[in-house]
Design a protein around this motif. Structure first.
Motif, PDB file in Angstrom:
ATOM      1  N   GLU A 148       0.837  -1.189   0.000  1.00  0.00           N
ATOM      2  CA  GLU A 148       0.000   0.000   0.000  1.00  0.00           C
ATOM      3  C   GLU A 148       0.881   1.251   0.000  1.00  0.00           C
ATOM      4  O   GLU A 148       2.089   1.174   0.206  1.00  0.00           O
ATOM      5  CB  GLU A 148      -0.899   0.024   1.245  1.00  0.00           C
ATOM      6  CG  GLU A 148      -1.829  -1.172   1.384  1.00  0.00           C
ATOM      7  CD  GLU A 148      -2.558  -1.164   2.731  1.00  0.00           C
ATOM      8  OE1 GLU A 148      -2.249  -0.274   3.566  1.00  0.00           O
ATOM      9  OE2 GLU A 148      -3.408  -2.051   2.941  1.00  0.00           O
ATOM     10  N   ASP A 149       0.259   2.413  -0.214  1.00  0.00           N
ATOM     11  CA  ASP A 149       0.994   3.682  -0.135  1.00  0.00           C
ATOM     12  C   ASP A 149       1.729   3.791   1.193  1.00  0.00           C
ATOM     13  O   ASP A 149       1.162   3.486   2.247  1.00  0.00           O
ATOM     14  CB  ASP A 149       0.036   4.873  -0.262  1.00  0.00           C
ATOM     15  CG  ASP A 149      -0.236   5.233  -1.719  1.00  0.00           C
ATOM     16  OD1 ASP A 149       0.680   5.053  -2.543  1.00  0.00           O
ATOM     17  OD2 ASP A 149      -1.349   5.689  -2.022  1.00  0.00           O
ATOM     18  N   TYR A 171      12.612   0.521  -1.328  1.00  0.00           N
ATOM     19  CA  TYR A 171      11.840   1.573  -1.979  1.00  0.00           C
ATOM     20  C   TYR A 171      10.552   1.839  -1.210  1.00  0.00           C
ATOM     21  O   TYR A 171       9.811   0.906  -0.859  1.00  0.00           O
ATOM     22  CB  TYR A 171      11.489   1.181  -3.416  1.00  0.00           C
ATOM     23  CG  TYR A 171      10.616   2.213  -4.093  1.00  0.00           C
ATOM     24  CD1 TYR A 171      11.130   3.470  -4.404  1.00  0.00           C
ATOM     25  CD2 TYR A 171       9.271   1.951  -4.358  1.00  0.00           C
ATOM     26  CE1 TYR A 171      10.334   4.443  -4.985  1.00  0.00           C
ATOM     27  CE2 TYR A 171       8.468   2.918  -4.950  1.00  0.00           C
ATOM     28  CZ  TYR A 171       8.996   4.160  -5.253  1.00  0.00           C
ATOM     29  OH  TYR A 171       8.203   5.132  -5.820  1.00  0.00           O
ATOM     30  N   THR A 172      10.309   3.126  -0.926  1.00  0.00           N
ATOM     31  CA  THR A 172       9.083   3.526  -0.240  1.00  0.00           C
ATOM     32  C   THR A 172       8.057   3.983  -1.264  1.00  0.00           C
ATOM     33  O   THR A 172       8.320   4.911  -2.047  1.00  0.00           O
ATOM     34  CB  THR A 172       9.370   4.681   0.755  1.00  0.00           C
ATOM     35  OG1 THR A 172      10.348   4.252   1.703  1.00  0.00           O
ATOM     36  CG2 THR A 172       8.090   5.076   1.491  1.00  0.00           C
ATOM     37  N   ILE A 173       6.902   3.340  -1.275  1.00  0.00           N
ATOM     38  CA  ILE A 173       5.857   3.696  -2.238  1.00  0.00           C
ATOM     39  C   ILE A 173       5.391   5.128  -1.993  1.00  0.00           C
ATOM     40  O   ILE A 173       5.063   5.509  -0.872  1.00  0.00           O
ATOM     41  CB  ILE A 173       4.659   2.733  -2.133  1.00  0.00           C
ATOM     42  CG1 ILE A 173       5.096   1.288  -2.402  1.00  0.00           C
ATOM     43  CG2 ILE A 173       3.551   3.132  -3.102  1.00  0.00           C
ATOM     44  CD1 ILE A 173       3.988   0.268  -2.248  1.00  0.00           C
ATOM     45  N   GLY A 174       5.412   5.912  -3.080  1.00  0.00           N
ATOM     46  CA  GLY A 174       4.992   7.308  -2.981  1.00  0.00           C
ATOM     47  C   GLY A 174       6.132   8.278  -2.786  1.00  0.00           C
ATOM     48  O   GLY A 174       5.921   9.492  -2.727  1.00  0.00           O
ATOM     49  N   SER A 175       7.377   7.774  -2.697  1.00  0.00           N
ATOM     50  CA  SER A 175       8.525   8.657  -2.456  1.00  0.00           C
ATOM     51  C   SER A 175       8.930   9.446  -3.696  1.00  0.00           C
ATOM     52  O   SER A 175       9.640  10.450  -3.604  1.00  0.00           O
ATOM     53  CB  SER A 175       9.729   7.838  -1.976  1.00  0.00           C
ATOM     54  OG  SER A 175      10.168   6.940  -2.990  1.00  0.00           O
ATOM     55  N   ASP A 193       9.521   6.445 -13.011  1.00  0.00           N
ATOM     56  CA  ASP A 193       8.122   6.811 -13.203  1.00  0.00           C
ATOM     57  C   ASP A 193       7.297   5.547 -13.457  1.00  0.00           C
ATOM     58  O   ASP A 193       7.707   4.674 -14.232  1.00  0.00           O
ATOM     59  CB  ASP A 193       7.974   7.760 -14.401  1.00  0.00           C
ATOM     60  CG  ASP A 193       8.618   9.116 -14.151  1.00  0.00           C
ATOM     61  OD1 ASP A 193       8.746   9.476 -12.969  1.00  0.00           O
ATOM     62  OD2 ASP A 193       8.986   9.795 -15.131  1.00  0.00           O
ATOM     63  N   ASP A 195       5.231   3.121  -8.760  1.00  0.00           N
ATOM     64  CA  ASP A 195       4.246   3.065  -7.675  1.00  0.00           C
ATOM     65  C   ASP A 195       3.010   2.272  -8.093  1.00  0.00           C
ATOM     66  O   ASP A 195       2.538   1.383  -7.375  1.00  0.00           O
ATOM     67  CB  ASP A 195       3.837   4.478  -7.248  1.00  0.00           C
ATOM     68  CG  ASP A 195       4.932   5.186  -6.457  1.00  0.00           C
ATOM     69  OD1 ASP A 195       5.857   4.487  -6.011  1.00  0.00           O
ATOM     70  OD2 ASP A 195       4.855   6.406  -6.304  1.00  0.00           O
ATOM     71  N   ASP A 196       2.476   2.613  -9.278  1.00  0.00           N
ATOM     72  CA  ASP A 196       1.285   1.908  -9.760  1.00  0.00           C
ATOM     73  C   ASP A 196       1.581   0.426  -9.997  1.00  0.00           C
ATOM     74  O   ASP A 196       0.708  -0.433  -9.815  1.00  0.00           O
ATOM     75  CB  ASP A 196       0.784   2.547 -11.062  1.00  0.00           C
ATOM     76  CG  ASP A 196       0.206   3.943 -10.827  1.00  0.00           C
ATOM     77  OD1 ASP A 196      -0.234   4.207  -9.690  1.00  0.00           O
ATOM     78  OD2 ASP A 196       0.208   4.752 -11.770  1.00  0.00           O
ATOM     79  N   LYS A 250       1.981  -1.417  -6.246  1.00  0.00           N
ATOM     80  CA  LYS A 250       0.847  -1.411  -5.315  1.00  0.00           C
ATOM     81  C   LYS A 250      -0.063  -2.610  -5.594  1.00  0.00           C
ATOM     82  O   LYS A 250      -0.407  -2.885  -6.744  1.00  0.00           O
ATOM     83  CB  LYS A 250       0.065  -0.103  -5.434  1.00  0.00           C
ATOM     84  CG  LYS A 250       0.650   1.011  -4.574  1.00  0.00           C
ATOM     85  CD  LYS A 250      -0.265   2.216  -4.450  1.00  0.00           C
ATOM     86  CE  LYS A 250      -0.287   3.026  -5.716  1.00  0.00           C
ATOM     87  NZ  LYS A 250      -1.001   4.321  -5.539  1.00  0.00           N
TER      88      LYS A 250
END
Length: 460
Positions: free
Chosen positions: A160-161, A188-192, A197, A200-201, A204
Motif C-alpha cells: 500500500e501507499d 523503496y518507499t511507495i509514494g517517495s 516513473d 508506484d502503480d 501497489k
C-alpha cells in the motif's frame, strides 16, 4: 617607448605603441642565444655560432620574429601600466611596422573595466517576507523528525501507499537486459517519487513474491532517456511504524526531556532559518535596486565568455552528474532553447554588472580584507564544497585563486555597506534590523567573479 590610448567605446581601447630599436637589444640577445642552442653549424661548437653566421644561414627575419615575440608582452604591459588601464582578457595585437635597426610599432585592442559612477544609494527601500512561524510550521518540523525515527515491520499483505518494499529490478531495452540495468535488494518507499516513473502503480497491490512488468523512461545509466521494459519483483513488504509524539520520543530524538521543550526548540530553529532567508532576500533585493541605479556598460567579449562558461558548467558538470543532456533538461524545464539562451545571457549580464559595481564600491569605501575575514570565508567555502579546510586551502593556493577569494569577501563587505544604509521593511510594514545577521549572506550574494577571472587570464 611611447604609447597612446584611443577609446573605442566605454569598455574597449586601442593602444598604439612605438618602440625604438635599441629597446629590443635584450630580446635580440635572448633570441640569438635561444637559436644558438637549437642549431648546429659545421665548424662551430654548439651554442657558439656568431650572430652574423646565424643571420646568413637562417635569416635575420627569424631572429627578429623570435625577439619581437619575446618583447611584445613586456611592452604591452608597460603601456597598460603607463595608461593606468584595468584590462580584461587577452589583447588583439597587430604589428603595424617593424624596421630592422629603426623601430617596432604595434597596436593592441583590449577590453577594459568601464568607469562607473556610484550614485547616492541611501534612499534604497525594499520589502521582504515577515518572519512568522505558525503552529502548523512547528507541527510539520516535528513530523519530519518523527519520520526519521520511523521503524519498519514486515507484513503479509498487499503493498500500500507508504509501505517500504524490498525489490529486485531488471531493465530491458530492445529486448536486451542492460548491464547496468540489474539491481537486487533495493529498498523503496511507495509514494517517495524516487527510482522510476510508473513504479508506484506497478507495485501497489503486490505481495511478497509478486512480480510485474511496466514501461518507463530511464533517468540515468547507459540508456538514459530511452524507454525500457522494467521487471520488478517484490521480495518483502514492510509497514512503516511511527513513534508516539510524547516525552519519551523527545528524549529519544533530542537532548530535551519533554515534547514542549522539543517544540519550543523547533520553533526557534525555524525562526532562525526564516531570519536567514529574510536577510538573504533583503540583500538580493537591495542589490537589484542598486544595479538599477547604476549605468554599467558590459564588454561584449567578456559577456560572450561568461555565457559560454555558464553553459559549459551546466552541460558538462551539473547535468552530466544527473545523467541528462541539455535538450532533455530543457524538456523537463518546459523551456525552449531561445528562452534558455535569454535567461543565461540575463544572468551573465547581472553577474558582470554586480562585480563591476561592488568592486567600485570597494575602492570608493576603501574596504580592506583582513586575514581573519579571509580565513572565515575560506572555512565556509570549504564546507560548501565538501572538502576539509586544509584541502580547500591547498587547492586555492595551488590554483592561484587567493585573489578571487579576497575579491569575494571584499564584495560581500561592499554589499553590506549598501544594505546597512537601505530601508528594509517586512510585509507587515515593520522595519527589519539586519545588523545581527551573519555576513555570510552578503558574501554569498556577491560571489560572481567573471571579470576577475578574465583579469587572471590576462596575467597568465
Amino acid at each position: 617607448m611611447k604609447s597612446a590610448v584611443e577609446t573605442l567605446n566605454p569598455t574597449r581601447v586601442r593602444l598604439t605603441v612605438e618602440v625604438p630599436f635599441e629597446e629590443l637589444k635584450d630580446s635580440l640577445d635572448a633570441a640569438y642565444k635561444k637559436i644558438n642552442q637549437q642549431v648546429t653549424v659545421k665548424g662551430f661548437r654548439k651554442g657558439k655560432v656568431p650572430a652574423r653566421v646565424i643571420d646568413q644561414r637562417f635569416g635575420r627575419g627569424a631572429v627578429l620574429e623570435e625577439a619581437v615575440n619575446d618583447a611584445l608582452p613586456k611592452f604591452y604591459t608597460d603601456a597598460v601600466n603607463e595608461a593606468e588601464l584595468s584590462v580584461l582578457g587577452q589583447p588583439e595585437v597587430d604589428i603595424t611596422e617593424l624596421k630592422d635597426g629603426e623601430t617596432l610599432n604595434f597596436t593592441a585592442e583590449v577590453d577594459i573595466r568601464p568607469t562607473i559612477e556610484i550614485p547616492d544609494f541611501s534612499g534604497i527601500e525594499v520589502e521582504v517576507d515577515a518572519v512568522e512561524v505558525t503552529d502548523e510550521d512547528v507541527d510539520k518540523a516535528v513530523e519530519e523528525l518523527r519520520e526519521r525515527f520511523a521503524s519498519t515491520a514486515p507484513v503479509e499483505r498487499a503493498a500500500e501507499d507508504g509501505d517500504v518494499l524490498t525489490i529486485d529490478l531488471r531493465a530491458k531495452v530492445d529486448g536486451e537486459v542492460l548491464e547496468d540495468g540489474v539491481a537486487d535488494g533495493v529498498s523503496y518507499t511507495i509514494g517517495s517519487g524516487e527510482l522510476l516513473d510508473g513504479i508506484d502503480d506497478a507495485v501497489k497491490g503486490l505481495e511478497a513474491g509478486g512480480e510485474t512488468t511496466f514501461t518507463s523512461e530511464l533517468k540515468g545509466g547507459s540508456a538514459a532517456g530511452k524507454e525500457a521494459e522494467v521487471t520488478v519483483k517484490v521480495t518483502q513488504v514492510a509497514k512503516r511504524e511511527l513513534p508516539e509524539l510524547d516525552d519519551e520520543f523527545a528524549q529519544l530524538a533530542s537532548e530535551f526531556d519533554t515534547m514542549e521543550e522539543l517544540r519550543a526548540d523547533s520553533r526557534k530553529r525555524l525562526e532562525n532559518m526564516k531570519q536567514y532567508d529574510q536577510a538573504t532576500q533583503a540583500q538580493e533585493r537591495v542589490l537589484e535596486k542598486l544595479l538599477e541605479l547604476v549605468e554599467v556598460p558590459v564588454p561584449e567579449k567578456l559577456l560572450e565568455d561568461e555565457i559560454n562558461t555558464r553553459k559549459h558548467n551546466l552541460e558538462h558538470h551539473q547535468l552530466g552528474q544527473m545523467g541528462l543532456d541539455l535538450p532533455k533538461y530543457l524538456e523537463i524545464q518546459g523551456k525552449s532553447e531561445e528562452e534558455f539562451d535569454a535567461e543565461t545571457k540575463e544572468a551573465a549580464v547581472k553577474g558582470i554588472k554586480t562585480q563591476f559595481v561592488l568592486d567600485e564600491l570597494v575602492k570608493q569605501e576603501k574596504l580592506n580584507v583582513n586575514q581573519e575575514e579571509l580565513t572565515e570565508h575560506l572555512m565556509r567555502r570549504a564546507a560548501s564544497s565538501g572538502m576539509s579546510p586544509e584541502q580547500f586551502a591547498q587547492a586555492v593556493v595551488e590554483g592561484g585563486q587567493v585573489p578571487l577569494l579576497v575579491g569575494e569577501v571584499a564584495r560581500g563587505k561592499a554589499l553590506a555597506v549598501v544594505v546597512e544604509k537601505a530601508t528594509v521593511k517586512d510585509t507587515n510594514g515593520e522595519i527589519v534590523d539586519l545588523d545581527d545577521e551573519d555576513e555570510e549572506t552578503t558574501e554569498a550574494s556577491a560571489e560572481e567573479t567573471p571579470a576577475e577571472s578574465a583579469e587572471e587570464k590576462t596575467e597568465g
